[in-house]
Design a protein around this motif. Structure first.
Motif, mmCIF file in Angstrom:
data_model
loop_
_atom_site.group_PDB
_atom_site.id
_atom_site.type_symbol
_atom_site.label_atom_id
_atom_site.label_comp_id
_atom_site.label_asym_id
_atom_site.label_seq_id
_atom_site.Cartn_x
_atom_site.Cartn_y
_atom_site.Cartn_z
ATOM 1 N N GLY A 127 -1.077 9.717 -5.912
ATOM 2 C CA GLY A 127 -1.476 10.004 -4.546
ATOM 3 C C GLY A 127 -1.073 8.793 -3.725
ATOM 4 O O GLY A 127 -1.718 7.743 -3.797
ATOM 5 N N PHE A 128 0.045 8.874 -3.032
ATOM 6 C CA PHE A 128 0.581 7.699 -2.360
ATOM 7 C C PHE A 128 0.645 7.909 -0.860
ATOM 8 O O PHE A 128 1.589 7.509 -0.183
ATOM 9 C CB PHE A 128 1.958 7.357 -2.946
ATOM 10 N N GLY A 129 -0.419 8.534 -0.348
ATOM 11 C CA GLY A 129 -0.576 8.656 1.100
ATOM 12 C C GLY A 129 -1.108 7.346 1.649
ATOM 13 O O GLY A 129 -0.892 6.275 1.077
ATOM 14 N N LYS A 130 -1.831 7.421 2.754
ATOM 15 C CA LYS A 130 -2.341 6.192 3.388
ATOM 16 C C LYS A 130 -3.251 5.393 2.457
ATOM 17 O O LYS A 130 -3.132 4.167 2.367
ATOM 18 C CB LYS A 130 -3.076 6.533 4.680
ATOM 19 N N LEU A 131 -4.168 6.067 1.768
ATOM 20 C CA LEU A 131 -5.083 5.365 0.870
ATOM 21 C C LEU A 131 -4.322 4.740 -0.292
ATOM 22 O O LEU A 131 -4.529 3.574 -0.626
ATOM 23 C CB LEU A 131 -6.169 6.307 0.351
ATOM 24 N N GLY A 132 -3.441 5.489 -0.922
ATOM 25 C CA GLY A 132 -2.676 4.968 -2.057
ATOM 26 C C GLY A 132 -1.825 3.773 -1.680
ATOM 27 O O GLY A 132 -1.764 2.775 -2.410
ATOM 28 N N ARG A 133 -1.177 3.848 -0.528
ATOM 29 C CA ARG A 133 -0.340 2.725 -0.088
ATOM 30 C C ARG A 133 -1.185 1.518 0.290
ATOM 31 O O ARG A 133 -0.787 0.370 0.048
ATOM 32 C CB ARG A 133 0.567 3.157 1.056
ATOM 33 N N SER A 134 -2.359 1.745 0.841
ATOM 34 C CA SER A 134 -3.260 0.629 1.154
ATOM 35 C C SER A 134 -3.728 -0.069 -0.117
ATOM 36 O O SER A 134 -3.773 -1.307 -0.184
ATOM 37 C CB SER A 134 -4.471 1.113 1.954
ATOM 38 N N LEU A 135 -4.072 0.708 -1.133
ATOM 39 C CA LEU A 135 -4.442 0.123 -2.424
ATOM 40 C C LEU A 135 -3.279 -0.680 -2.994
ATOM 41 O O LEU A 135 -3.468 -1.783 -3.524
ATOM 42 C CB LEU A 135 -4.839 1.222 -3.417
ATOM 43 N N ALA A 136 -2.076 -0.138 -2.896
ATOM 44 C CA ALA A 136 -0.886 -0.831 -3.398
ATOM 45 C C ALA A 136 -0.694 -2.161 -2.687
ATOM 46 O O ALA A 136 -0.353 -3.171 -3.319
ATOM 47 C CB ALA A 136 0.347 0.051 -3.224
ATOM 48 N N ASP A 137 -0.911 -2.190 -1.381
ATOM 49 C CA ASP A 137 -0.776 -3.428 -0.615
ATOM 50 C C ASP A 137 -1.738 -4.504 -1.123
ATOM 51 O O ASP A 137 -1.350 -5.648 -1.338
ATOM 52 C CB ASP A 137 -1.026 -3.181 0.872
ATOM 53 N N VAL A 138 -2.983 -4.122 -1.315
ATOM 54 C CA VAL A 138 -3.995 -5.079 -1.775
ATOM 55 C C VAL A 138 -3.655 -5.574 -3.177
ATOM 56 O O VAL A 138 -3.705 -6.783 -3.452
ATOM 57 C CB VAL A 138 -5.404 -4.446 -1.750
ATOM 58 N N LEU A 139 -3.299 -4.667 -4.070
ATOM 59 C CA LEU A 139 -2.989 -5.056 -5.446
ATOM 60 C C LEU A 139 -1.761 -5.953 -5.524
ATOM 61 O O LEU A 139 -1.739 -6.921 -6.281
ATOM 62 C CB LEU A 139 -2.779 -3.817 -6.317
ATOM 63 N N ALA A 140 -0.754 -5.654 -4.751
ATOM 64 C CA ALA A 140 0.475 -6.440 -4.786
ATOM 65 C C ALA A 140 0.279 -7.825 -4.168
ATOM 66 O O ALA A 140 0.805 -8.815 -4.673
ATOM 67 C CB ALA A 140 1.590 -5.693 -4.057
#
Length: 76
Positions: free
Chosen positions: A8-21
Motif C-alpha cells: 500500500g504505497f499511497g500517501k500513508l505508505g510513502r510517508s512511512l517510507a520517508d520516516v524509515l529511510a
C-alpha cells in the motif's frame, strides 16, 4: 541496511517510507496496484517481499483483511 516492504504505497505508505529511510536508514520497497511515480515503488509484490525483514501494511481499510489473508497464505 535492512529492507522493509510496504504494501500500500499511497500517501500513508510513502510517508512511512520517508520516516524509515531518513530516521532509521532502512531500504524501502513499496508496492501498490496504482503507479505512484515514487522511485521506491517496485513493480511486483514478489520483488517487494524478497529479502524483506519486515512487512508493513498501509492498505485502505476495505482491503486490509484481504491483505492479511494473503500474507497468511505465504510460506514462512
Amino acid at each position: 541496511m535492512e529492507k522493509i516492504a510496504i504494501l500500500g504505497f499511497g500517501k500513508l505508505g510513502r510517508s512511512l517510507a520517508d520516516v524509515l529511510a531518513q530516521k532509521k536508514n532502512y531500504q524501502v520497497a513499496g508496492w501498490d496496484v496504482m503507479e505512484t511515480g515514487d522511485a521506491r515503488q517496485v513493480k511486483s509484490l514478489a520483488e517487494a517481499l524478497q529479502g524483506s525483514q519486515a512487512i508493513l501494511l498501509a492498505l485502505p481499510s476495505e482491503h486490509f483483511k484481504k491483505g492479511l489473508e494473503f500474507l497468511e497464505s505465504l510460506d514462512a
